[in-house]
Design an enzyme around this catalytic site. Structure first.
Site, PDB file in Angstrom:
ATOM      1  N   ASP A  68       0.816  -1.212   0.000  1.00  0.00           N
ATOM      2  CA  ASP A  68       0.000   0.000   0.000  1.00  0.00           C
ATOM      3  C   ASP A  68       0.851   1.263   0.000  1.00  0.00           C
ATOM      4  OD1 ASP A  68       0.925  -0.462   2.575  1.00  0.00           O
ATOM      5  OD2 ASP A  68      -1.039  -0.341   3.538  1.00  0.00           O
TER       6      ASP A  68
ATOM      7  N   LYS B  67       5.609   8.050   0.416  1.00  0.00           N
ATOM      8  CA  LYS B  67       5.648   9.257   1.260  1.00  0.00           C
ATOM      9  C   LYS B  67       6.895  10.080   0.998  1.00  0.00           C
ATOM     10  CE  LYS B  67       2.846   8.191   5.251  1.00  0.00           C
ATOM     11  NZ  LYS B  67       2.809   7.931   6.696  1.00  0.00           N
TER      12      LYS B  67
ATOM     13  N   ASP C 183       6.941   3.926   3.336  1.00  0.00           N
ATOM     14  CA  ASP C 183       7.128   4.968   4.348  1.00  0.00           C
ATOM     15  C   ASP C 183       8.608   4.993   4.736  1.00  0.00           C
ATOM     16  OD1 ASP C 183       6.746   6.803   6.384  1.00  0.00           O
ATOM     17  OD2 ASP C 183       5.679   5.441   7.716  1.00  0.00           O
TER      18      ASP C 183
ATOM     19  N   GLY D 284      10.394   2.345   4.346  1.00  0.00           N
ATOM     20  CA  GLY D 284      10.965   1.441   3.352  1.00  0.00           C
ATOM     21  C   GLY D 284      11.409   0.104   3.926  1.00  0.00           C
TER      22      GLY D 284
ATOM     23  N   ARG E 167     -10.499   0.816   6.558  1.00  0.00           N
ATOM     24  CA  ARG E 167      -9.982   0.169   5.340  1.00  0.00           C
ATOM     25  C   ARG E 167     -10.998   0.221   4.201  1.00  0.00           C
ATOM     26  NH1 ARG E 167      -5.242  -2.547   6.812  1.00  0.00           N
ATOM     27  NH2 ARG E 167      -5.268  -3.583   8.825  1.00  0.00           N
TER      28      ARG E 167
ATOM     29  N   LEU F 263       9.329  -3.252   2.692  1.00  0.00           N
ATOM     30  CA  LEU F 263       9.629  -3.764   1.348  1.00  0.00           C
ATOM     31  C   LEU F 263      11.060  -4.277   1.265  1.00  0.00           C
ATOM     32  CD1 LEU F 263       8.132  -1.769  -1.625  1.00  0.00           C
ATOM     33  CD2 LEU F 263       7.606  -4.063  -0.805  1.00  0.00           C
TER      34      LEU F 263
ATOM     35  N   ASP G 247      -5.501   1.298   7.241  1.00  0.00           N
ATOM     36  CA  ASP G 247      -6.288   1.384   8.481  1.00  0.00           C
ATOM     37  C   ASP G 247      -5.710   2.341   9.509  1.00  0.00           C
ATOM     38  OD1 ASP G 247      -3.986  -0.304   9.141  1.00  0.00           O
ATOM     39  OD2 ASP G 247      -5.039  -0.651  11.030  1.00  0.00           O
TER      40      ASP G 247
END
Ligand code: 5GP
Ligand code: MG
Length: 180
Positions: free
Chosen positions: A93, A124, A96, A98, A158, A101, A152
């Protein structure tokens, strides 16, 4: 609450991302691995605009926030489908810090994937904690805590069809909901 991206904007962004991914993989089979739970809505829309033979799987990651700040990152692969020898695209999603990921790319690589790319709905605009950058980004957003379209706050919001920033009233109301 303040709307950051409308339903129509989200739809257009996902369609354009799908087009970039389709061009890149050019008819080759692609295994999409979605990071649960925030990427659920994004995944559902993305696979339906991807004109490619796709396999779909999920992986779990959470940096328990209990609110808005990231904590310890935990991951689980018990629901993951076979990725060895496959071209994999991780779908999350939001990018931020990182760290999520970065960790998941490593896990998929270690499982023997042929290639591992990444696609995120949101990126971001802030300093990230890792050198990795996502391969595909639908939207750059300011460094604010966002909800909706799968994302969320205390497991709520959500199902909002748009992306929003909560105000103090929404935050208080959500806390009460979550406690009851
Ligand atoms: P990172 O590891 O890049 O810091 O964070 C990625 C994860 O943190 C995302 O998958 C998401 O679950 C969560 N996250 C980061 N920023 C936000 C935000 O603004 N809103 C929500 N709801 N979750 C966020
Ligand atoms: Mg997440």
């Amino acid at each position: 609450m303040k709307t950051l991206l409308t339903e129509a904007e989200l739809r257009a962004g996902v369609a354009s991302l799908g087009e970039q991914i389709r061009e890149r993989y050019d008819g080759r089979p692609l295994t999409l691995i979605a990071v649960m739970t925030g990427s659920l809505v994004f995944l559902a829309d993305l696979i339906r605009v991807l004109d490619l033979p796709v396999r779909v799987g999920v992986i779990q990651a959470s940096s328990y926030r209990g609110g808005m700040k990231a904590g310890e990152l935990t991951t689980a692969t018990d629901m993951l489908i076979d990725v060895a020898g496959h071209d994999v695209l991780l779908v999350d999603d939001i990018f931020d810090t990182g760290k999520t990921l970065d960790r998941l790319m490593q896990i998929i690589q270690d499982l023997g994937a042929k290639s591992v790319g990444s696609a995120v709905l949101l990126h971001k605009q802030r300093q990230h904690d890792v050198s990795l950058r996502p391969d595909y980004v639908a939207f750059e957003i300011p460094d604010e805590f966002v909800v909706g379209y799968g994302l969320d706050y205390l497991d709520l919001f959500r199902n909002l069809p748009h992306l929003a920033v909560l105000d103090q009233n929404d935050i208080e109301a959500a806390k009460e909901q979550a406690e009851s």
